[in-house]
Design an enzyme around this catalytic site. Structure first.
Site, PDB file in Angstrom:
ATOM      1  N   LYS A  43      95.882  15.461   5.152  1.00 54.41           N
ATOM      2  CA  LYS A  43      95.892  16.557   6.133  1.00 54.41           C
ATOM      3  C   LYS A  43      95.731  16.104   7.586  1.00 54.41           C
ATOM      4  O   LYS A  43      96.702  15.654   8.171  1.00 54.41           O
ATOM      5  CB  LYS A  43      94.859  17.606   5.714  1.00 54.41           C
ATOM      6  CG  LYS A  43      95.309  18.305   4.419  1.00 54.41           C
ATOM      7  CD  LYS A  43      94.750  19.682   4.219  1.00 54.41           C
ATOM      8  CE  LYS A  43      95.521  20.386   3.112  1.00 54.41           C
ATOM      9  NZ  LYS A  43      94.735  20.683   1.926  1.00 54.41           N
TER      10      LYS A  43
ATOM     11  N   ASP B 106      87.693  13.652  -3.145  1.00 54.30           N
ATOM     12  CA  ASP B 106      88.864  14.193  -2.456  1.00 54.30           C
ATOM     13  C   ASP B 106      88.369  14.867  -1.182  1.00 54.30           C
ATOM     14  O   ASP B 106      87.815  15.962  -1.226  1.00 54.30           O
ATOM     15  CB  ASP B 106      89.581  15.183  -3.388  1.00 54.30           C
ATOM     16  CG  ASP B 106      90.774  15.870  -2.722  1.00 54.30           C
ATOM     17  OD1 ASP B 106      90.919  15.756  -1.486  1.00 54.30           O
ATOM     18  OD2 ASP B 106      91.541  16.532  -3.439  1.00 54.30           O
TER      19      ASP B 106
ATOM     20  N   PHE C 105      90.395  22.060  -6.514  1.00 52.75           N
ATOM     21  CA  PHE C 105      91.760  22.046  -5.989  1.00 52.75           C
ATOM     22  C   PHE C 105      92.084  20.646  -5.508  1.00 52.75           C
ATOM     23  O   PHE C 105      91.459  20.125  -4.591  1.00 52.75           O
ATOM     24  CB  PHE C 105      91.978  23.043  -4.839  1.00 52.75           C
ATOM     25  CG  PHE C 105      93.412  23.034  -4.388  1.00 52.75           C
ATOM     26  CD1 PHE C 105      94.380  23.754  -5.070  1.00 52.75           C
ATOM     27  CD2 PHE C 105      93.824  22.245  -3.318  1.00 52.75           C
ATOM     28  CE1 PHE C 105      95.718  23.707  -4.696  1.00 52.75           C
ATOM     29  CE2 PHE C 105      95.169  22.190  -2.934  1.00 52.75           C
ATOM     30  CZ  PHE C 105      96.110  22.928  -3.631  1.00 52.75           C
TER      31      PHE C 105
HETATM   32  C1  LIG Z   1      95.419  20.379   0.580  1.00 49.78           C
HETATM   33  C2  LIG Z   1      94.648  19.647  -0.438  1.00 49.78           C
HETATM   34  C3  LIG Z   1      95.271  18.788  -1.365  1.00 49.78           C
HETATM   35  C4  LIG Z   1      96.771  18.635  -1.442  1.00 49.78           C
HETATM   36  O1  LIG Z   1      97.347  18.164  -0.283  1.00 49.78           O
HETATM   37  P1  LIG Z   1      98.937  18.350  -0.051  1.00 49.78           P
HETATM   38  O2  LIG Z   1      99.199  17.595   1.203  1.00 49.78           O
HETATM   39  O3  LIG Z   1      99.187  19.813   0.075  1.00 49.78           O
HETATM   40  O4  LIG Z   1      99.606  17.779  -1.247  1.00 49.78           O
HETATM   41  C5  LIG Z   1      94.467  18.097  -2.243  1.00 49.78           C
HETATM   42  N1  LIG Z   1      93.131  18.243  -2.245  1.00 49.78           N
HETATM   43  C6  LIG Z   1      92.496  19.066  -1.379  1.00 49.78           C
HETATM   44  C7  LIG Z   1      91.012  19.175  -1.432  1.00 49.78           C
HETATM   45  C8  LIG Z   1      93.239  19.810  -0.473  1.00 49.78           C
HETATM   46  O5  LIG Z   1      92.612  20.656   0.353  1.00 49.78           O
END
Ligand SMILES: *Cc1c(COP(=O)(O)O)cnc(C)c1O
Length: 403
Positions: free
Chosen positions: A255, A225, A140
């Site tokens: 985040k 990520d 994700f």
């Molecule tokens: C939440 C998340 C995203 C996307 O972030 P947004 O601010 O919602 O665009 C990307 N990668 C990971 C691992 C996430 O948990």
């Protein structure tokens, strides 16, 4: 306004891209949130780890108020007096040389992909248009067209084609798969150190270090990520630190960088990688704005000053050991690192959602991820006694023979 009217208004005027639990929140402080009738709940989702510092943290509010009265947006057409300080704090804390500021997580992932591709063409010598990035099944990374193009989640993709090319999807937690997938046009490997949305999937120790080594040997960028796993969530500042020697070439954060107040994200890398980006190559109207920068600085300061990384490690260990004593026929496995914990249920449990609904009626808010996993990710400022209270609720719900 009455709860049901508020819900109806959302459903009438807002596209139905979510299926929220039946609660309307109007206030939050620390780990606590309050619904419109004043009922108090524990927030065990933390907005998918965007609230590691807890709701409405006073220190961050103070920084916001201070900045609000000065200047909030300049665009990058001009310098502002906050961006450099933010980038410096972030680089010093993470031991990277440079940062590229964005707003949302998905934007930062897109940015990392762009940087990797351009690095591939200009530094590695990959022929124009041929760059390939290796990603993992069950990933994700966000919701943009390019990112969902390499999702393996049917619902995230279906109906949204045509898709972006240039991604190769392999098995997670499998070094042989990476070795086999790397070719002359591979510019990067992109993965999550723990697949959080994918159901709190933790790879074997040594996997990330192995990926880093394979990347180095093949002149391929290693990109992590850590939008959800970073900034203390897993009991280390970054989840890759649980492995031996797995520092990535590019690190994506978001985040909790905005402290739950504001979208702030960034890509971190070395100067030699960012060299390929020149003025005009990439940008964002709001990225690096002085308000977001001041908020991010305060958010980082709270993580450091309140020892949230250490708290997450210690309380996560405590919470996990308590959860492992649960006696429930529905539980298949409990796993986690720090305060990122998943309870995977057997298929016969009929999905995790009904358990999240039952927990809500006991005033604990959390959300299922991947059908069968209940995710617990409270703010890292949580106290031991509050974990004990939450555990009592969880025990009551999961051990309820009639549920
Ligand atoms: C939440 C998340 C995203 C996307 O972030 P947004 O601010 O919602 O665009 C990307 N990668 C990971 C691992 C996430 O948990």
């Amino acid at each position: 306004m009455n709860k049901n009217i508020l819900i109806q208004t959302v459903n009438k005027y807002c596209a139905h891209n979510y299926h929220p639990l039946d609660v309307v929140l109007s206030r939050g402080h620390g780990i606590w949130v309050y619904d419109t009738s004043g009922k108090k709940y524990m927030d065990f989702l933390s907005a998918y780890s965007a609230l590691n510092q807890g709701h409405t943290h006073e220190k961050i509010i103070r920084a916001i108020k201070k900045q609000l009265n000065k200047i909030t947006l300049t665009s990058r057409a001009f310098y502002n007096n906050q961006l450099g300080l933010f980038a410096k704090d972030l680089c010093k804390l993470t031991s990277f040389e440079m940062a590229l500021p964005m707003n949302t997580g998905a934007e930062a992932v897109e940015t990392a992909i762009k940087v990797a591709r351009k690095w591939g063409y200009y530094k590695k010598g990959v022929k124009g248009g041929k760059a390939e990035i290796i990603v993992c099944q069950n990933n994700f990374h966000g919701r943009t067209i390019s990112i969902i193009s390499f999702s393996t989640e049917k619902q995230y993709r279906d109906g949204f084609g045509p898709y972006t090319k240039g991604f190769r999807i392999i098995k997670f937690n499998n070094l042989k798969a990476i070795k086999e997938a790397i070719g002359p046009n591979t510019v990067a490997v992109l993965l999550e150190p723990i697949q959080a949305e994918g159901g709190i999937i933790i790879p074997d120790k040594g996997y990330l270090t192995g990926v880093a080594n394979i990347c180095r040997k093949n002149n391929v960028l290693f990109m992590l990520d850590e939008i959800q796993t970073g900034l203390g969530r897993t009991g280390k500042l970054f989840a890759y630190e649980h492995d031996y020697n797995a520092k990535p070439d590019l690190l994506v954060v978001g985040k909790a960088l905005g402290g739950g107040f504001y979208p702030v994200s960034a890509v971190l890398a070395s100067r030699s990688i960012f060299e390929v980006i020149t003025p005009g190559d990439h940008g964002s109207t709001f990225g690096g704005n002085p308000l977001g920068s001041a908020i991010a600085r305060a958010s980082l300061r709270v993580i450091v000053k309140e020892n949230l990384v250490e708290r997450s490690a210690e309380l996560g260990r405590y919470f996990l050991s308590k959860l492992k004593t649960l006696q429930s026929k529905w539980i298949k496995e409990i796993r986690g690192k720090g305060l990122l914990i998943g309870i995977e249920l057997h298929k016969e449990a009929g999905g995790a959602r009904r358990f999240c609904e039952a927990l809500m009626t006991e005033f604990l808010l959390c959300k299922e991820t991947h059908e069968d996993v209940i995710r617990f990710a409270p703010p890292l400022i949580i106290k031991k006694g509050e974990i004990d209270s939450a555990f009592k609720i969880i025990k009551k719900v999961l051990e309820n023979p009639n549920l």
